[in-house]
Write a protein that holds these residues in place. Sequence first.
Motif, PDB file in Angstrom:
ATOM      1  N   ARG A 104      34.657 -18.749 -13.827  1.00 56.42           N
ATOM      2  CA  ARG A 104      33.629 -19.269 -14.746  1.00 56.42           C
ATOM      3  C   ARG A 104      32.250 -19.240 -14.094  1.00 56.42           C
ATOM      4  N   GLU A 105      32.170 -19.700 -12.845  1.00 56.63           N
ATOM      5  CA  GLU A 105      30.885 -19.682 -12.129  1.00 56.63           C
ATOM      6  C   GLU A 105      30.378 -18.261 -11.978  1.00 56.63           C
ATOM      7  N   LEU A 163      30.440 -11.297  -1.653  1.00 55.88           N
ATOM      8  CA  LEU A 163      30.988 -12.518  -1.075  1.00 55.88           C
ATOM      9  C   LEU A 163      32.499 -12.507  -1.223  1.00 55.88           C
ATOM     10  N   GLU A 164      33.219 -12.424  -0.097  1.00 59.63           N
ATOM     11  CA  GLU A 164      34.665 -12.572  -0.179  1.00 59.63           C
ATOM     12  C   GLU A 164      34.954 -13.951  -0.748  1.00 59.63           C
ATOM     13  N   SER A 165      35.915 -14.016  -1.638  1.00 60.23           N
ATOM     14  CA  SER A 165      36.131 -15.251  -2.404  1.00 60.23           C
ATOM     15  C   SER A 165      37.586 -15.680  -2.387  1.00 60.23           C
ATOM     16  N   HIS A 166      38.129 -15.861  -1.185  1.00 58.71           N
ATOM     17  CA  HIS A 166      39.502 -16.356  -1.022  1.00 58.71           C
ATOM     18  C   HIS A 166      39.461 -17.878  -0.978  1.00 58.71           C
ATOM     19  N   PRO A 187      30.397 -26.980  -7.193  1.00 58.08           N
ATOM     20  CA  PRO A 187      28.956 -27.173  -6.960  1.00 58.08           C
ATOM     21  C   PRO A 187      28.455 -26.395  -5.740  1.00 58.08           C
ATOM     22  N   PHE A 188      29.281 -26.288  -4.693  1.00 58.56           N
ATOM     23  CA  PHE A 188      28.912 -25.513  -3.510  1.00 58.56           C
ATOM     24  C   PHE A 188      28.830 -24.023  -3.848  1.00 58.56           C
ATOM     25  N   VAL A 189      29.780 -23.523  -4.644  1.00 59.35           N
ATOM     26  CA  VAL A 189      29.756 -22.117  -5.083  1.00 59.35           C
ATOM     27  C   VAL A 189      28.456 -21.849  -5.840  1.00 59.35           C
ATOM     28  N   ARG A 190      28.129 -22.714  -6.783  1.00 54.95           N
ATOM     29  CA  ARG A 190      26.916 -22.548  -7.589  1.00 54.95           C
ATOM     30  C   ARG A 190      25.658 -22.561  -6.715  1.00 54.95           C
ATOM     31  N   PHE A 199      32.482 -13.101   4.657  1.00 55.25           N
ATOM     32  CA  PHE A 199      33.528 -14.074   4.338  1.00 55.25           C
ATOM     33  C   PHE A 199      33.086 -15.488   4.698  1.00 55.25           C
ATOM     34  N   ASN A 200      33.724 -16.448   4.064  1.00 52.34           N
ATOM     35  CA  ASN A 200      33.519 -17.888   4.280  1.00 52.34           C
ATOM     36  C   ASN A 200      32.124 -18.392   3.921  1.00 52.34           C
ATOM     37  N   VAL A 201      31.317 -17.606   3.284  1.00 59.24           N
ATOM     38  CA  VAL A 201      29.988 -18.072   2.887  1.00 59.24           C
ATOM     39  C   VAL A 201      30.084 -18.924   1.625  1.00 59.24           C
ATOM     40  N   VAL A 202      30.903 -18.509   0.691  1.00 59.91           N
ATOM     41  CA  VAL A 202      31.017 -19.217  -0.583  1.00 59.91           C
ATOM     42  C   VAL A 202      32.287 -20.068  -0.666  1.00 59.91           C
ATOM     43  N   GLU A 203      33.251 -19.806   0.211  1.00 62.83           N
ATOM     44  CA  GLU A 203      34.525 -20.515   0.127  1.00 62.83           C
ATOM     45  C   GLU A 203      34.452 -21.934   0.679  1.00 62.83           C
ATOM     46  N   THR A 204      33.725 -22.111   1.779  1.00 62.96           N
ATOM     47  CA  THR A 204      33.728 -23.412   2.443  1.00 62.96           C
ATOM     48  C   THR A 204      32.390 -23.670   3.119  1.00 62.96           C
ATOM     49  N   CYS A 205      32.051 -24.914   3.257  1.00 61.31           N
ATOM     50  CA  CYS A 205      30.853 -25.268   4.022  1.00 61.31           C
ATOM     51  C   CYS A 205      31.245 -25.777   5.405  1.00 61.31           C
TER      52      CYS A 205
END
Length: 125
Positions: free
Chosen positions: A97-98, A58-61, A68-71, A23-29
């Motif tokens: 979409r990403e 990747l949990e995606s909440h 751009p961070f997700v990509r 978790f939190n890897v793709v949601e926020t920096c």
Amino acid sequence: MSNQFFETARPADPWATLFMNEFNVVETCDDVNSTVDAYISMLRRVKGSSGMLEGICLESHFTKPNIPFVRATLDKLATLGMPIWLTEANYLEGVLREGFSHPSVNGITLWTAIHPYANLKVRVS
């Protein structure tokens, strides 16, 4: 500890594809404890010691996704050469979409897409 889970899961279902979900890897920096680099290190360690890790989740909440961070996160994880799944994804157009357009994302599990308690799986071909 993760290796013990994989070593228990493999004999229980030899045909299962074994993933690691974070978790939190793709949601926020903003979460310094859940960075993509830390996750890559963990994935390499588990795959190297057990050889059983076969995919990345990747949990995606999201509340407000930074596309751009997700990509960039997906691109970096793709260098490991394992399939990626976005799990528990909120129904947010940009995130979907990403996910659907990224060549390493093999699937998306939606969170509350139709019904508040729904958990639908969408497979990307």
